[in-house]
Design a protein around this motif. Sequence first.
Motif, short mmCIF file in Angstrom:
data_model
loop_
_atom_site.label_atom_id
_atom_site.label_comp_id
_atom_site.label_asym_id
_atom_site.label_seq_id
_atom_site.Cartn_x
_atom_site.Cartn_y
_atom_site.Cartn_z
N GLU A 1 0.82 -1.22 0.00
CA GLU A 1 0.00 0.00 0.00
C GLU A 1 0.85 1.26 0.00
OE1 GLU A 1 -2.51 -0.39 3.37
OE2 GLU A 1 -3.80 -1.91 2.44
N GLN A 2 2.11 1.16 0.43
CA GLN A 2 3.00 2.31 0.44
C GLN A 2 4.01 2.26 -0.72
OE1 GLN A 2 2.09 4.58 2.51
NE2 GLN A 2 0.60 3.15 3.39
N GLY A 3 3.76 1.41 -1.70
CA GLY A 3 4.63 1.35 -2.88
C GLY A 3 5.90 0.57 -2.66
N LEU A 4 5.92 -0.35 -1.73
CA LEU A 4 7.09 -1.16 -1.46
C LEU A 4 6.73 -2.63 -1.66
CD1 LEU A 4 8.12 0.73 1.79
CD2 LEU A 4 9.46 0.70 -0.32
N ASP A 5 7.38 -3.27 -2.63
CA ASP A 5 7.05 -4.65 -2.98
C ASP A 5 8.06 -5.63 -2.39
OD1 ASP A 5 4.75 -4.18 -4.57
OD2 ASP A 5 6.07 -3.41 -6.15
N ALA A 6 7.58 -6.81 -2.04
CA ALA A 6 8.43 -7.84 -1.45
C ALA A 6 9.25 -8.54 -2.52
CB ALA A 6 7.58 -8.85 -0.69
N GLU A 7 10.57 -8.55 -2.36
CA GLU A 7 11.45 -9.32 -3.25
C GLU A 7 11.85 -10.64 -2.60
OE1 GLU A 7 14.73 -7.50 -5.06
OE2 GLU A 7 13.47 -6.28 -6.38
N GLU A 8 11.99 -10.63 -1.29
CA GLU A 8 12.23 -11.85 -0.55
C GLU A 8 11.30 -11.86 0.65
OE1 GLU A 8 16.26 -12.46 0.60
OE2 GLU A 8 17.07 -12.00 -1.39
N LEU A 9 10.77 -13.03 0.97
CA LEU A 9 9.84 -13.13 2.09
C LEU A 9 9.90 -14.54 2.64
CD1 LEU A 9 7.54 -11.84 3.78
CD2 LEU A 9 5.95 -12.71 2.06
N GLY A 10 10.16 -14.66 3.92
CA GLY A 10 10.25 -15.99 4.51
C GLY A 10 9.80 -16.00 5.96
N LEU A 11 9.17 -17.08 6.34
CA LEU A 11 8.80 -17.30 7.73
C LEU A 11 9.89 -18.13 8.37
CD1 LEU A 11 6.77 -17.16 10.09
CD2 LEU A 11 5.78 -19.29 9.21
N CYS A 12 10.55 -17.58 9.35
CA CYS A 12 11.65 -18.27 10.02
C CYS A 12 11.12 -18.95 11.28
CB CYS A 12 12.74 -17.28 10.39
SG CYS A 12 13.35 -16.34 8.97
N CYS A 13 11.46 -20.18 11.45
CA CYS A 13 10.97 -20.90 12.62
C CYS A 13 12.06 -21.81 13.16
CB CYS A 13 9.72 -21.73 12.26
SG CYS A 13 9.90 -22.69 10.76
N LYS A 14 12.23 -21.76 14.46
CA LYS A 14 13.21 -22.62 15.12
C LYS A 14 12.58 -23.16 16.40
CE LYS A 14 17.30 -20.16 13.41
NZ LYS A 14 17.89 -21.22 12.59
N LYS A 15 12.72 -24.44 16.60
CA LYS A 15 12.26 -25.06 17.85
C LYS A 15 13.48 -25.34 18.70
CE LYS A 15 8.91 -27.99 17.82
NZ LYS A 15 8.09 -29.22 17.59
N VAL A 16 13.55 -24.69 19.83
CA VAL A 16 14.70 -24.81 20.72
C VAL A 16 14.29 -25.60 21.94
CG1 VAL A 16 16.52 -23.57 21.92
CG2 VAL A 16 15.41 -22.53 19.93
N GLU A 17 14.99 -26.69 22.19
CA GLU A 17 14.68 -27.52 23.35
C GLU A 17 15.81 -27.42 24.37
OE1 GLU A 17 13.95 -32.21 24.54
OE2 GLU A 17 13.75 -31.55 22.45
N ASN A 18 15.48 -27.04 25.58
CA ASN A 18 16.45 -27.02 26.67
C ASN A 18 16.10 -28.16 27.61
OD1 ASN A 18 17.81 -26.45 29.14
ND2 ASN A 18 18.06 -24.32 28.50
N ARG A 19 16.82 -29.24 27.52
CA ARG A 19 16.48 -30.43 28.30
C ARG A 19 16.67 -30.21 29.79
NH1 ARG A 19 19.70 -34.69 24.38
NH2 ARG A 19 18.27 -34.56 22.61
N ALA A 20 17.67 -29.41 30.16
CA ALA A 20 17.93 -29.19 31.57
C ALA A 20 16.75 -28.52 32.26
CB ALA A 20 19.19 -28.33 31.74
N ARG A 21 16.11 -27.59 31.55
CA ARG A 21 14.98 -26.87 32.14
C ARG A 21 13.64 -27.40 31.64
NH1 ARG A 21 14.74 -21.31 30.91
NH2 ARG A 21 13.52 -21.09 32.80
N GLU A 22 13.69 -28.46 30.80
CA GLU A 22 12.48 -29.09 30.26
C GLU A 22 11.60 -28.06 29.56
OE1 GLU A 22 10.60 -31.18 33.43
OE2 GLU A 22 12.15 -32.71 33.56
N LEU A 23 12.25 -27.26 28.71
CA LEU A 23 11.53 -26.24 27.97
C LEU A 23 11.67 -26.48 26.47
CD1 LEU A 23 12.55 -22.93 29.82
CD2 LEU A 23 10.37 -24.13 29.97
#
Length: 587
Positions: A257-279
């Motif tokens: 809407e402001q005249g700026l077009d996407a050239e690259e677009l990505g959804l970044c996702c990381k699942k981080v497991e901390n076993r010591a804290r069970e998170l």
Amino acid sequence: MESNTENNVKQQQPAQRIQIYPPTTSGVSPFWIAKYERDAKKYWDQFYRRHQDKAIAIVLVAKFLFWVTSTKPETSMEPLPKFFKDRHYLDKEWDQYFSGSGRKVILEVGCGAGNAVFPLIATYPDVFVYACDFSQRAVNLVKAHKEFNETRVSAFVCDLTSDDLGKHISPASVDVVTMIFVLSAVSPEKMPLVLQNIKKVLKPNGYVLFRDYAVGDLAQERFSTKDQQISENFYVRGDGTRAFYFSNEFLTSLFKEQGLDAEELGLCCKKVENRARELVMNRRWVQAVFHYSDGVNHSPSSEALSKSDDLCCQENIKPKADAEPIKDFVVDMSEGMAIEMFGAPTNDTEVIEIELGGCDIKIKVLSKEYQHTCKSTGLMLWESARLMAAILARNPSIVAGKRVLELGAGCGGICSMVAVRSASIMVATDGDRKALELLDQNITSNLRPPFLAKLVMKKLEWGNRDDINAIKAMNNEGFEVIIGTDVTYIPDAILPMFSTARELISSDKSAEKDQAPALILCHIFRRVDEPSLLSAASRYGFRLVDKWAKGSPTNESQSLISSWFPEKNFEEHIPTSALNIMYFQLD
């Protein structure tokens, strides 16, 4: 006056189970929404001040410990970790936009402490960076940085939703704008104003490099269980700063809407497991590159999208069980959420010191800056509790040798801590588990034997049969004094409160008037007036024996409560003239 038979019938009527704070979440009120918008600069200034002071304190303590424990010169000391993490990944993600022939001019929007600015000027000798933030304290941190050089960096305060960026930067002179975890701090209705402002200084064919929170991030999931939602995907944190969570569709539409077009677009996702804290921490953010279209329609190529997705989507990253998650795995995010996400302690409490009857009490309560997002009023200290505690300290005969219970003691419990010095047994109750957890800390840190053993904490949700029976089991004779401070401001809670008090109060009527079992309420009239209180009290067999209000005329020779204020200097313990005390006994 109703007959005893009628009272007994009404006493058997089950009361609604309720807390003294609203049990349901309804989002942030319009008053606070307006305040967060109006005071956004103040909240971010406080954020940078708080973490700057914390970092300074850590450095000083660490240097001192190193000095007293080591014979090596101080210059051999390892560098200390900083709270504001530098963003060294910028060249890896977007090198092609910063490098190339000729001098590049970059605008870092929401520069914070300069964590993107200084890695950029260190990596690219030919770039010049404009760094702006609407927090004066953040800009001061940039200028105070040891690598700050006015020939390479121009740092200034600017609110892009209202200030003209053109006053600091020439029109159409910027090659690249970086927006890293900054637009999420702006209310959605003002985001177009930010982009319009940026577009004024962006060159034709210039780029906007974007990274920010995505819908479904762990932080958003946590917010959904609290009463911190301002609008769809927009939330307020405990420190008053705000965060918006972007969907790809919303983001591309906003920039388009402001005249700026996407050239690259990505959804970044990381699942981080901390076993010591069970998170397990599901981190999600959106990363994009937008191009100033200048009237030409651009759309992200499938190759660009595929490249971005390959870079971003990584699952099941598991630090070792004994590893520190911040060291072993770094997920870039705004500083406002960094501590919360990795479980580091947040300083959301403050200590209040109170002198009562020659005894100093120090209690932890929820810090004022966090109270706005908390519906549990039990995490604060109210004026009525201060007054009642002072009365008990000056008049121990009120509870001397008696079984005493406090309704809605909250996290402070100062009335209970004073009363236990004279009472035979003291039970402090509250319906909120968080308040009880903090109350436990306060009692343990302030009381010593034998008083510590005499003060018992119990969960009591008014009208909750299990809670009531548990208290009855420890004292089947009932309580001779029940105290409640500022527990009368929620209309729906009045009947359950009187019903619960009626079940727990002693029924012994053989004592003299001033020694008969009593329910003592101290409060400021808010949404419940006196007639409503008297009506509810009568329904459960209580009658008003005496009352007191600051400035109201009373016959002191006949007033029981007035005898509690024999000294003129007691005025210092009455923080407001709106306080009232009501003294009930059974019919």
